[in-house]
Design an enzyme around this catalytic site. Structure first.
Site: not given
Ligand code: URA
Length: 238
Positions: A107
């Site tokens: 993310d």
């Molecule tokens: N899980 C998440 O919620 N975000 C990420 O970036 C990776 C795994």
């Protein structure tokens, strides 16, 4: 356009044959430069300029395969372009001229271990569910989940119509009223870690991926990276 290199080296780099085999092909008159058969062993060619053929078929230069482990900072997208103009992760590896892309996604606000490569086959392989490669994260969560809540995440929860696979979850440290948790999952659903903690009522405040398989981020500083060698790549599959 690149520098001149020996014909047999070029053929080997293109993945057609070993250098010795390439020499045998040259001796056998199976290789042509710009349509002209050559048996001259040490001859140099310019990749991208000279047209090399093997039994009449074009031999194409293959980019050397490279692998990087990056410590992704917040604010970088793991796509190759962004309509909103936000910075992209591959722009951090300025030393590489290869056409890098990230393996999987993190993310925008997630930090940590991200593999960048130009090897599409490898990227597909390590993301394939059949390998079930572990991904380990440190998540600072709001509050501190008790043993029951942790056990729930470990067994699996019903998330968007499907159970999550078993996970390993532990408390790393208390941070004031909050807790730093470690979680290892081998699935790769979108925003999975955040959704899992939100499900048990402990939203994630900060998320960092610390390892990909047995390959840990180690001391790589935020925004920094290092190149991986083939033996380290194997660590991912251990
Ligand atoms: N899980 C998440 O919620 N975000 C990420 O970036 C990776 C795994």
């Amino acid at each position: 356009m690149s520098n001149p290199i020996r014909l047999q080296k070029f053929i080997a780099q293109c993945g057609i044959a070993s250098r010795r085999k390439a020499e045998a092909y040259i001796s056998a008159g199976r290789i042509a430069i710009d349509g002209q058969i050559t048996k001259e062993m040490g001859i140099r060619i310019i990749p991208g300029k000279n047209k090399i053929t093997f039994d009449g078929k074009l031999v194409e230069a293959r980019e050397q395969l490279v692998y990087y482990l990056l410590n992704k900072p917040k604010g970088y997208v793991t796509t190759l372009s962004d309509p909103q103009g936000r910075p992209i992760v591959t722009s951090l590896v300025k030393e590489s001229k290869a056409r890098l892309f990230p393996v999987g996604r993190l993310d925008l606000d997630t930090e940590g271990a991200l593999i960048l490569t130009n090897d599409g086959e490898f990227a597909q392989k390590i993301q394939h569910p059949s390998h079930g490669i572990d991904k380990t994260y440190e998540a600072l969560v709001k509050g501190c989940p008790n043993k029951e809540k942790i056990a729930l995440l470990e067994r699996g929860i019903f998330l968007e119509g499907k159970m999550t696979a078993p996970a390993a979850v532990s408390v790393v440290a208390k941070v004031g009223k909050n807790c730093l948790m470690q979680i290892t999952i081998h699935e790769g659903r979108k925003r999975q870690v955040k959704k899992m903690f939100a499900f048990i009522g402990y939203p994630v405040l900060h998320l960092k991926r610390t390892a990909y398989g047995k390959l840990s981020l180690g001391r790589i500083a935020l925004g920094d990276f290092r190149q991986l060698n083939p033996s380290e790549l194997n660590k991912i599959f251990l």
